[in-house]
Enzyme design. Structure first.
Site, PDB file in Angstrom:
ATOM      1  N   GLU A   1      81.608 -29.939  41.786  1.00  0.00           N
ATOM      2  CA  GLU A   1      80.788 -31.098  41.432  1.00  0.00           C
ATOM      3  C   GLU A   1      80.902 -31.558  39.974  1.00  0.00           C
ATOM      4  O   GLU A   1      80.900 -32.745  39.697  1.00  0.00           O
ATOM      5  CB  GLU A   1      79.330 -30.747  41.766  1.00  0.00           C
ATOM      6  CG  GLU A   1      78.261 -31.593  41.127  1.00  0.00           C
ATOM      7  CD  GLU A   1      78.030 -32.906  41.827  1.00  0.00           C
ATOM      8  OE1 GLU A   1      78.889 -33.332  42.616  1.00  0.00           O
ATOM      9  OE2 GLU A   1      76.987 -33.524  41.573  1.00  0.00           O
ATOM     10  N   ASN A   2      80.989 -30.615  39.036  1.00  0.00           N
ATOM     11  CA  ASN A   2      80.974 -30.974  37.613  1.00  0.00           C
ATOM     12  C   ASN A   2      82.217 -30.498  36.866  1.00  0.00           C
ATOM     13  O   ASN A   2      82.183 -30.310  35.651  1.00  0.00           O
ATOM     14  CB  ASN A   2      79.733 -30.384  36.941  1.00  0.00           C
ATOM     15  CG  ASN A   2      78.437 -30.841  37.577  1.00  0.00           C
ATOM     16  OD1 ASN A   2      77.682 -30.019  38.079  1.00  0.00           O
ATOM     17  ND2 ASN A   2      78.185 -32.138  37.586  1.00  0.00           N
TER      18      ASN A   2
ATOM     19  N   HIS B   1      72.424 -25.316  38.396  1.00  0.00           N
ATOM     20  CA  HIS B   1      73.242 -24.554  37.448  1.00  0.00           C
ATOM     21  C   HIS B   1      72.557 -23.275  36.969  1.00  0.00           C
ATOM     22  O   HIS B   1      73.036 -22.623  36.036  1.00  0.00           O
ATOM     23  CB  HIS B   1      73.641 -25.398  36.224  1.00  0.00           C
ATOM     24  CG  HIS B   1      74.535 -26.544  36.555  1.00  0.00           C
ATOM     25  ND1 HIS B   1      75.254 -27.229  35.596  1.00  0.00           N
ATOM     26  CD2 HIS B   1      74.828 -27.154  37.735  1.00  0.00           C
ATOM     27  CE1 HIS B   1      75.960 -28.200  36.165  1.00  0.00           C
ATOM     28  NE2 HIS B   1      75.708 -28.169  37.466  1.00  0.00           N
TER      29      HIS B   1
ATOM     30  N   HIS C   1      73.460 -27.164  42.365  1.00  0.00           N
ATOM     31  CA  HIS C   1      72.959 -28.332  41.639  1.00  0.00           C
ATOM     32  C   HIS C   1      72.197 -27.997  40.367  1.00  0.00           C
ATOM     33  O   HIS C   1      72.344 -28.681  39.372  1.00  0.00           O
ATOM     34  CB  HIS C   1      72.085 -29.225  42.523  1.00  0.00           C
ATOM     35  CG  HIS C   1      71.606 -30.479  41.838  1.00  0.00           C
ATOM     36  ND1 HIS C   1      72.457 -31.461  41.390  1.00  0.00           N
ATOM     37  CD2 HIS C   1      70.356 -30.914  41.528  1.00  0.00           C
ATOM     38  CE1 HIS C   1      71.754 -32.446  40.847  1.00  0.00           C
ATOM     39  NE2 HIS C   1      70.490 -32.129  40.909  1.00  0.00           N
TER      40      HIS C   1
ATOM     41  N   HIS D   1      77.304 -36.235  42.480  1.00  0.00           N
ATOM     42  CA  HIS D   1      78.303 -36.866  41.604  1.00  0.00           C
ATOM     43  C   HIS D   1      79.674 -36.943  42.277  1.00  0.00           C
ATOM     44  O   HIS D   1      80.700 -37.050  41.593  1.00  0.00           O
ATOM     45  CB  HIS D   1      78.424 -36.089  40.297  1.00  0.00           C
ATOM     46  CG  HIS D   1      77.208 -36.147  39.429  1.00  0.00           C
ATOM     47  ND1 HIS D   1      76.750 -37.312  38.848  1.00  0.00           N
ATOM     48  CD2 HIS D   1      76.327 -35.179  39.063  1.00  0.00           C
ATOM     49  CE1 HIS D   1      75.659 -37.064  38.154  1.00  0.00           C
ATOM     50  NE2 HIS D   1      75.378 -35.776  38.268  1.00  0.00           N
TER      51      HIS D   1
ATOM     52  N   ASP E   1      78.560 -24.470  41.005  1.00  0.00           N
ATOM     53  CA  ASP E   1      79.093 -25.646  40.315  1.00  0.00           C
ATOM     54  C   ASP E   1      80.029 -25.284  39.159  1.00  0.00           C
ATOM     55  O   ASP E   1      79.617 -24.670  38.179  1.00  0.00           O
ATOM     56  CB  ASP E   1      77.957 -26.485  39.736  1.00  0.00           C
ATOM     57  CG  ASP E   1      76.906 -26.860  40.773  1.00  0.00           C
ATOM     58  OD1 ASP E   1      76.471 -25.961  41.520  1.00  0.00           O
ATOM     59  OD2 ASP E   1      76.494 -28.032  40.804  1.00  0.00           O
TER      60      ASP E   1
END
Length: 270
Positions: A39-40, A181, A179, A68, A8
């Site tokens: 994702e982030n 991290h 997911h 997300h 991520d």
């Protein structure tokens, strides 16, 4: 084939590390195909089209998303125009985009990339990941229609990720979790030849609380009260993920190594 998966991307720090380091890694390690979980990447929540373009221009062949996926609303339209972005196969029956695609790597070799969301401890009740990923991969037989298969399992529970890894053993070249991290230390090759790692970790600043500036998360844990929004930490990021080598004939993994490049974590690389 030499494959790299990076976990991520977290905010500006993660984007900067991808931009500055990924081109060199592609050249130095002779990479054939790169997947990055974005994702982030945008303020720690979701991915904007501009930031998606940055990751792709830096050398990602495919960008995966997660729960997300559409928090940045522009992605609802952009994903339909950019086939190199993958959302989870079981996100929603009406979600735009695709959860699995076949890409062309170096020397014309075919690589299938798929993503699936877990159910355990997740905020939304997503569809069954086991039947979802099985249906998604059925047309893409390893060592047949494609030379490699990479599966991103975006989930919270380590047990669920491990179960999916064993479920796909022999049907994927790599099953890697995202997911949480937090990178795990269990990179291995399963009995059927699938490379596996429970969580790739994040591409972000590890002087943080899973990528967020420490102050607000600590305040909420200690007092039970929030004062400000979470904001991504902006120190030097570590690129975290997994490097895998595969046999083109069978598609099975022959080597897997955890990757840690730059930042605060102990370095490791192929």
């Amino acid at each position: 084939m030499k494959l790299l998966f990076l976990g991520d991307v977290m905010g500006r720090a993660g984007r900067t590390a991808i931009r500055d380091r990924l081109p060199g890694l592609r050249a130095d390690w002779g990479l054939d195909f790169v997947v990055v979980n974005g994702e982030n990447a945008s303020s720690g929540i979701g991915l904007t089209p501009d930031h998606a373009k940055l990751l792709l221009e830096a050398g990602a062949d495919c960008v995966t998303l997660g729960d997300h996926a559409f928090d940045q609303k522009d992605m609802l339209r952009f994903i339909e125009t950019e086939p190199r972005i993958i959302r989870p196969v079981n996100f929603s029956k009406v979600a735009p985009g695709q959860g699995v695609r076949v890409f062309t790597a170096t020397r014309g070799r075919k690589v299938a990339v798929a993503q699936v969301l877990g159910q355990v401890f997740m905020k939304r009740p997503f569809d069954d990941p086991f039947s979802g990923i099985e249906a998604a991969l059925k047309p893409h037989s390893l060592g047949g229609a494609v030379q490699a298969v990479l599966v991103d399992v975006h989930a919270e529970a380590t047990s669920e990720k491990m179960a999916l890894g064993h479920w796909l053993d022999g049907r994927a070249s790599l099953v890697v979790g995202t997911h949480t991290h937090v990178p795990t230390g269990d990179a291995m090759i399963l009995p059927g030849g699938t490379g596996y790692m429970t969580d790739a970790g994040m591409c972000g600043d590890y002087n943080s609380v899973i990528g967020m500036d420490k102050a607000e998360p600590m305040r909420r844990f200690i007092t039970g009260m929030g004062r400000e929004r979470f904001t991504p930490a902006e120190g030097e990021a570590t690129l975290s993920g997994a490097y895998v080598e595969t046999d083109d004939r069978t598609g099975r993994a022959t080597r897997i190594v955890a990757v840690r490049v730059g930042g605060r974590l102990q370095p490791s690389a192929p």
